[in-house]
Design an enzyme around this catalytic site. Structure first.
Site, PDB file in Angstrom:
ATOM      1  N   SER A   1       0.953  -1.101   0.043  1.00  0.00           N
ATOM      2  CA  SER A   1      -0.124   0.672   0.139  1.00  0.00           C
ATOM      3  C   SER A   1       0.605   1.212   0.082  1.00  0.00           C
ATOM      4  O   SER A   1      -0.088   2.313   0.268  1.00  0.00           O
ATOM      5  CB  SER A   1      -0.930   0.456   1.547  1.00  0.00           C
ATOM      6  OG  SER A   1      -0.172   0.055   2.157  1.00  0.00           O
TER       7      SER A   1
ATOM      8  N   THR B   1      -2.380   4.260   4.051  1.00  0.00           N
ATOM      9  CA  THR B   1      -0.478   5.145   4.392  1.00  0.00           C
ATOM     10  C   THR B   1       0.206   4.234   5.473  1.00  0.00           C
ATOM     11  O   THR B   1      -0.135   3.546   6.339  1.00  0.00           O
ATOM     12  CB  THR B   1      -1.034   6.185   4.208  1.00  0.00           C
ATOM     13  OG1 THR B   1      -1.805   6.336   5.211  1.00  0.00           O
ATOM     14  CG2 THR B   1      -2.224   6.535   3.314  1.00  0.00           C
TER      15      THR B   1
ATOM     16  N   THR C   1       1.920   7.292  -0.244  1.00  0.00           N
ATOM     17  CA  THR C   1       0.956   5.877   0.053  1.00  0.00           C
ATOM     18  C   THR C   1       0.896   5.893  -1.280  1.00  0.00           C
ATOM     19  O   THR C   1       1.437   6.526  -2.739  1.00  0.00           O
ATOM     20  CB  THR C   1       0.009   6.485   0.559  1.00  0.00           C
ATOM     21  OG1 THR C   1      -1.836   5.189   0.198  1.00  0.00           O
ATOM     22  CG2 THR C   1      -1.019   7.233  -0.626  1.00  0.00           C
TER      23      THR C   1
ATOM     24  N   ARG D   1      -7.284   9.485 -10.174  1.00  0.00           N
ATOM     25  CA  ARG D   1      -6.920   8.938  -8.488  1.00  0.00           C
ATOM     26  C   ARG D   1      -6.225   9.694  -7.698  1.00  0.00           C
ATOM     27  O   ARG D   1      -5.501   9.598  -6.891  1.00  0.00           O
ATOM     28  CB  ARG D   1      -8.530   8.310  -7.960  1.00  0.00           C
ATOM     29  CG  ARG D   1      -8.857   8.428  -6.343  1.00  0.00           C
ATOM     30  CD  ARG D   1      -7.682   7.892  -5.408  1.00  0.00           C
ATOM     31  NE  ARG D   1      -8.478   8.223  -4.078  1.00  0.00           N
ATOM     32  CZ  ARG D   1      -8.392   7.303  -3.077  1.00  0.00           C
ATOM     33  NH1 ARG D   1      -6.411   7.293  -3.100  1.00  0.00           N
ATOM     34  NH2 ARG D   1      -8.391   7.248  -1.850  1.00  0.00           N
TER      35      ARG D   1
ATOM     36  N   THR E   1      -5.344   7.841   8.501  1.00  0.00           N
ATOM     37  CA  THR E   1      -4.616   6.622   7.604  1.00  0.00           C
ATOM     38  C   THR E   1      -6.561   5.758   7.110  1.00  0.00           C
ATOM     39  O   THR E   1      -7.382   6.085   8.194  1.00  0.00           O
ATOM     40  CB  THR E   1      -4.081   5.910   7.754  1.00  0.00           C
ATOM     41  OG1 THR E   1      -3.796   4.681   7.154  1.00  0.00           O
ATOM     42  CG2 THR E   1      -4.662   4.972   9.151  1.00  0.00           C
ATOM     43  N   GLY E   2      -6.476   5.401   5.890  1.00  0.00           N
ATOM     44  CA  GLY E   2      -7.829   4.651   5.661  1.00  0.00           C
ATOM     45  C   GLY E   2      -8.900   5.218   4.501  1.00  0.00           C
ATOM     46  O   GLY E   2      -7.640   5.926   3.788  1.00  0.00           O
TER      47      GLY E   2
ATOM     48  N   GLY F   1      -9.072   7.632   2.387  1.00  0.00           N
ATOM     49  CA  GLY F   1      -8.854   9.533   1.657  1.00  0.00           C
ATOM     50  C   GLY F   1      -9.579  10.097   1.864  1.00  0.00           C
ATOM     51  O   GLY F   1     -10.030  10.854   1.957  1.00  0.00           O
TER      52      GLY F   1
END
Length: 327
Positions: free
Chosen positions: A86, A188, A206, A216, A239-240, A242
């Site tokens: 990732s 990330t 990331t 994107r 994080t997670g 976005g």
């Protein structure tokens, strides 16, 4: 025989008691670590891969180095790891099979640099730092970011590994696009450091959502979304998914809440609460926030169970499970 059975029964109960006591002691030890007064310097990073990032950053911090150098060196370790799919080299590609990278960095003066949709460069965090230090801009994107990187001496290379390529080819058979909570396809490495002088810097990098639409860009390269620092107050990283962070400008929100007097922990909890209040369908996604303030206090919180973070403080590097909203 009866005496023997009673002995075995009592021994078993005693063993269970010892196990329970041991588990309780471990939990108390972890809690005590969190409560312990933090002594500068410190490093904090998202997820398990933050352990190795912290180790690299600590080599800078322990010798009196800048927080800025610590966060750059820390996340570079993860960017170069082909097993982390990732971030950086080895990151999963977009739906066209192209790996595009995003990163941002911010120093103690409020200066910041960022790159997004960058291709063929292993260390976008270092390119972001060059943007910060050598241009009048904050963000460079796509071909322009690549052109600048090459002018600065960065070498183009193929960062799509065979492992990531095979997974992408398998995904193309169905092209079913559905990010999974806590699975390594949309995360990330975010890192904050407080150095011996009391200065705070942050970094975030990331490869973004796996199999995203080409072009994107998520929250990670956006100052105030994926990461934000104010040297008078503190710093935060996200994080997670976005899109949820961008819609609430999460990292800036956390720092501003600390500016209003909230502790880092209360600030990250409120940032999650904003997502819950404002974004329908939040239950389908994971978001995690980390924050530190000038006193070295730490906050961590997420939507779902499963978010953890690495904290290197008081000469000890620990992986800690975050508290979360959806119990």
């Amino acid at each position: 025989m009866s005496s023997r059975r009673n002995f075995i029964k009592k021994s078993g109960l005693a063993s269970l008691g010892l196990l329970a006591a041991g588990a309780q002691a471990n939990n108390m030890k972890a809690a005590a670590f969190k409560r312990k007064r933090i002594v500068k310097p410190l490093a904090i990073s998202t997820w398990k891969n933050g352990m190795q990032a912290n180790e690299a950053g600590w080599q800078v911090l322990k010798s009196g180095g800048r927080a800025l150098d610590a966060v750059e060196q820390g996340v570079k370790v993860v960017e170069a790891d082909p097993n982390d799919m990732s971030v950086g080299y080895g990151g999963r590609p977009d739906r066209d099979g192209i790996v595009t990278l995003d990163a941002c960095i911010m120093d103690e003066t409020g200066n910041a640099g960022s790159v997004c949709a960058l291709e063929n460069i292993k260390h976008p965090i270092s390119v972001a730092r060059r943007v910060m230090e050598k241009t009048p801009h904050v963000m460079l994107a796509g071909d322009g970011a690549l052109q600048f990187a090459k002018e600065e001496g960065f070498v183009e290379e193929n960062i799509l590994t065979e492992k990531a390529k095979k997974q992408w080819q398998e995904w193309r058979k169905t092209s079913d696009y559905k990010p999974v909570i806590n699975i390594e396809n949309h995360d990330t490495i975010g890192m904050l450091a407080l150095d011996a002088k009391g200065d705070i810097s942050g970094a975030c990098t990331t490869s973004g959502l796996a199999y995203k639409m080409h072009g994107r860009v998520g929250d990670s390269p956006i100052i105030g979304a994926g990461m934000y620092c104010d040297n008078e107050i503190g710093g935060a990283v996200a994080t997670g998914m976005g899109e949820l962070v961008m819609k609430t400008l999460g990292s800036f929100l956390v720092v501003e809440l600390m500016n209003q007097g909230l502790s880092p922990q209360k600030a990250v909890e409120e940032a999650i609460a904003r997502i819950v209040k404002k974004i329908p369908g939040y239950q389908d996604f994971q978001i995690g926030y980390l924050a530190i303030n000038k006193a070295g206090e730490v906050g961590a919180y997420s939507l779902h169970r499963g978010f953890n973070y690495a904290l290197y403080a008081n000469d000890e590097n620990r992986l800690i499970d975050s508290d979360y909203y959806l119990k």
